[in-house]
Write a protein that holds these residues in place. Structure first.
Motif, PDB file in Angstrom:
ATOM      1  N   GLY A  86       7.427  -2.982   6.399  1.00  0.00           N
ATOM      2  CA  GLY A  86       8.837  -3.209   6.088  1.00  0.00           C
ATOM      3  C   GLY A  86       9.726  -2.451   7.054  1.00  0.00           C
ATOM      4  O   GLY A  86       9.277  -1.571   7.786  1.00  0.00           O
ATOM      5  N   ARG A  87      10.982  -2.801   7.047  1.00  0.00           N
ATOM      6  CA  ARG A  87      11.942  -2.080   7.897  1.00  0.00           C
ATOM      7  C   ARG A  87      12.024  -0.626   7.430  1.00  0.00           C
ATOM      8  O   ARG A  87      11.974  -0.350   6.230  1.00  0.00           O
ATOM      9  CB  ARG A  87      13.324  -2.702   7.781  1.00  0.00           C
ATOM     10  CG  ARG A  87      13.430  -3.966   8.549  1.00  0.00           C
ATOM     11  CD  ARG A  87      14.734  -3.982   9.316  1.00  0.00           C
ATOM     12  NE  ARG A  87      14.935  -5.309   9.846  1.00  0.00           N
ATOM     13  CZ  ARG A  87      14.752  -5.599  11.120  1.00  0.00           C
ATOM     14  NH1 ARG A  87      14.390  -4.677  11.956  1.00  0.00           N
ATOM     15  NH2 ARG A  87      14.945  -6.817  11.546  1.00  0.00           N
ATOM     16  N   PRO A  88      12.168   0.298   8.361  1.00  0.00           N
ATOM     17  CA  PRO A  88      12.336   1.702   7.962  1.00  0.00           C
ATOM     18  C   PRO A  88      13.569   1.863   7.078  1.00  0.00           C
ATOM     19  O   PRO A  88      14.622   1.319   7.363  1.00  0.00           O
ATOM     20  CB  PRO A  88      12.522   2.433   9.296  1.00  0.00           C
ATOM     21  CG  PRO A  88      11.913   1.529  10.316  1.00  0.00           C
ATOM     22  CD  PRO A  88      12.111   0.134   9.802  1.00  0.00           C
ATOM     23  N   ASN A  96       0.847  -1.194   0.000  1.00  0.00           N
ATOM     24  CA  ASN A  96       0.000   0.000   0.000  1.00  0.00           C
ATOM     25  C   ASN A  96       0.879   1.239   0.000  1.00  0.00           C
ATOM     26  O   ASN A  96       2.050   1.188   0.403  1.00  0.00           O
ATOM     27  CB  ASN A  96      -0.912   0.012   1.233  1.00  0.00           C
ATOM     28  CG  ASN A  96      -1.843  -1.185   1.250  1.00  0.00           C
ATOM     29  OD1 ASN A  96      -2.310  -1.635   0.212  1.00  0.00           O
ATOM     30  ND2 ASN A  96      -2.102  -1.696   2.439  1.00  0.00           N
ATOM     31  N   PRO A  97       0.328   2.383  -0.397  1.00  0.00           N
ATOM     32  CA  PRO A  97       1.136   3.620  -0.406  1.00  0.00           C
ATOM     33  C   PRO A  97       1.645   4.029   0.974  1.00  0.00           C
ATOM     34  O   PRO A  97       2.665   4.718   1.086  1.00  0.00           O
ATOM     35  CB  PRO A  97       0.163   4.681  -0.944  1.00  0.00           C
ATOM     36  CG  PRO A  97      -0.875   3.923  -1.682  1.00  0.00           C
ATOM     37  CD  PRO A  97      -0.982   2.595  -1.024  1.00  0.00           C
ATOM     38  N   ASP A  98       0.973   3.603   2.045  1.00  0.00           N
ATOM     39  CA  ASP A  98       1.419   3.974   3.390  1.00  0.00           C
ATOM     40  C   ASP A  98       2.526   3.062   3.930  1.00  0.00           C
ATOM     41  O   ASP A  98       2.944   3.185   5.075  1.00  0.00           O
ATOM     42  CB  ASP A  98       0.248   4.002   4.363  1.00  0.00           C
ATOM     43  CG  ASP A  98      -0.392   2.633   4.569  1.00  0.00           C
ATOM     44  OD1 ASP A  98      -0.027   1.674   3.852  1.00  0.00           O
ATOM     45  OD2 ASP A  98      -1.250   2.520   5.470  1.00  0.00           O
ATOM     46  N   GLY A  99       3.026   2.129   3.117  1.00  0.00           N
ATOM     47  CA  GLY A  99       4.122   1.263   3.527  1.00  0.00           C
ATOM     48  C   GLY A  99       3.681  -0.008   4.230  1.00  0.00           C
ATOM     49  O   GLY A  99       4.512  -0.700   4.813  1.00  0.00           O
ATOM     50  N   LEU A 116       6.766  -7.170  11.221  1.00  0.00           N
ATOM     51  CA  LEU A 116       7.859  -6.424  10.609  1.00  0.00           C
ATOM     52  C   LEU A 116       8.649  -7.421   9.786  1.00  0.00           C
ATOM     53  O   LEU A 116       9.112  -8.438  10.309  1.00  0.00           O
ATOM     54  CB  LEU A 116       8.744  -5.782  11.677  1.00  0.00           C
ATOM     55  CG  LEU A 116       9.956  -5.021  11.154  1.00  0.00           C
ATOM     56  CD1 LEU A 116       9.522  -3.718  10.523  1.00  0.00           C
ATOM     57  CD2 LEU A 116      10.954  -4.769  12.264  1.00  0.00           C
ATOM     58  N   VAL A 117       8.780  -7.150   8.486  1.00  0.00           N
ATOM     59  CA  VAL A 117       9.384  -8.140   7.595  1.00  0.00           C
ATOM     60  C   VAL A 117      10.615  -7.569   6.888  1.00  0.00           C
ATOM     61  O   VAL A 117      10.764  -6.363   6.729  1.00  0.00           O
ATOM     62  CB  VAL A 117       8.357  -8.615   6.540  1.00  0.00           C
ATOM     63  CG1 VAL A 117       7.220  -9.373   7.204  1.00  0.00           C
ATOM     64  CG2 VAL A 117       7.821  -7.474   5.709  1.00  0.00           C
ATOM     65  N   ASP A 118      11.491  -8.505   6.483  1.00  0.00           N
ATOM     66  CA  ASP A 118      12.667  -8.192   5.673  1.00  0.00           C
ATOM     67  C   ASP A 118      12.546  -8.953   4.368  1.00  0.00           C
ATOM     68  O   ASP A 118      12.124 -10.116   4.348  1.00  0.00           O
ATOM     69  CB  ASP A 118      13.961  -8.635   6.380  1.00  0.00           C
ATOM     70  CG  ASP A 118      14.217  -7.845   7.644  1.00  0.00           C
ATOM     71  OD1 ASP A 118      13.966  -6.633   7.651  1.00  0.00           O
ATOM     72  OD2 ASP A 118      14.704  -8.452   8.617  1.00  0.00           O
ATOM     73  N   LYS A 119      12.951  -8.330   3.288  1.00  0.00           N
ATOM     74  CA  LYS A 119      12.924  -8.988   1.972  1.00  0.00           C
ATOM     75  C   LYS A 119      13.957 -10.108   1.950  1.00  0.00           C
ATOM     76  O   LYS A 119      15.073  -9.956   2.423  1.00  0.00           O
ATOM     77  CB  LYS A 119      13.234  -7.948   0.892  1.00  0.00           C
ATOM     78  CG  LYS A 119      13.272  -8.494  -0.505  1.00  0.00           C
ATOM     79  CD  LYS A 119      11.888  -8.644  -1.069  1.00  0.00           C
ATOM     80  CE  LYS A 119      11.982  -8.986  -2.547  1.00  0.00           C
ATOM     81  NZ  LYS A 119      11.299 -10.196  -2.880  1.00  0.00           N
ATOM     82  N   ILE A 120      13.541 -11.241   1.393  1.00  0.00           N
ATOM     83  CA  ILE A 120      14.472 -12.379   1.269  1.00  0.00           C
ATOM     84  C   ILE A 120      15.198 -12.253  -0.054  1.00  0.00           C
ATOM     85  O   ILE A 120      14.624 -12.035  -1.080  1.00  0.00           O
ATOM     86  CB  ILE A 120      13.719 -13.729   1.345  1.00  0.00           C
ATOM     87  CG1 ILE A 120      13.100 -13.868   2.705  1.00  0.00           C
ATOM     88  CG2 ILE A 120      14.668 -14.871   1.059  1.00  0.00           C
ATOM     89  CD1 ILE A 120      12.310 -15.145   2.888  1.00  0.00           C
TER      90      ILE A 120
END
Length: 141
Positions: free
Chosen positions: A115-117, A97-100, A137-141
Motif C-alpha cells: 500500500g501507499r506509505p 500481512n503484518p509487514d504491510g 503499489l496499490v491504492d484503495k478504491i
C-alpha cells in the motif's frame, strides 16, 4: 581564411558536440553559427556577424527552454500507463500481512502488493498505481 568558413566550422563542431553529448541546446547554438555564416556571406561586418549569431542562438535556446518548461512533467515508467499495462488495473486484496504486504492473484500469477506509505491497509478492491520491481503499489478504491 574567410569568416564564413570559420562560422561553418564552428557550426560543424557544435553539431558534433551535440551528437556526442545529446544536448539539444547545442543544436540551437549551431543555428546561431549558421546565421553568422549567412551574415558573413552577405558581407556584413565582423561585429554584426557576432551579434546576429548571438541573438539567434540565444533566442533559439530561450524558445527551446520555454517549450520544454511548458510541457507537463513525464511520469516515471513505473507509474505510466503508456509504458506499463498493469497501472490502473484492479486487484482484490483479501488479507494484509503484518509487514504491510499482501499476496494477490493477478494475471494468472501470485503478486506481492504494497500500500501507499501512510495509508491504512484495508481489504477490498485496490487500483494498481505503480509497479516497483515485482511488487504492485496499490491504492484503495
Amino acid at each position: 581564411m574567410e569568416y564564413s568558413t570559420i562560422w561553418w566550422l564552428i557550426a560543424g563542431v557544435l553539431v558534433i558536440a551535440e551528437l556526442l553529448t545529446g544536448t539539444f541546446y547545442l543544436l540551437m547554438m549551431a543555428l546561431g553559427a549558421v546565421a553568422g555564416a549567412a551574415s558573413a556571406h552577405l558581407g556584413m561586418s565582423n561585429h554584426t556577424q557576432i551579434i546576429v549569431a548571438a541573438v539567434l542562438a540565444a533566442g533559439a535556446v530561450l524558445v527551446c527552454y520555454l517549450v520544454r518548461k511548458r510541457r507537463p512533467a513525464r511520469l516515471p515508467a513505473t507509474g505510466n500507463r503508456d509504458v506499463n499495462m498493469d497501472v490502473g488495473e484492479t486487484v482484490m486484496v483479501e488479507h494484509w500481512n503484518p509487514d504491510g504486504t499482501a499476496q494477490v492473484r493477478y494475471r494468472g500469477a501470485t503478486w506481492t502488493v504494497i500500500g501507499r506509505p501512510g495509508g491504512l491497509p484495508a481489504s477490498g478492491m485496490h487500483r494498481v498505481a505503480e509497479v516497483i520491481g515485482n511488487r504492485l503499489l496499490v491504492d484503495k478504491i
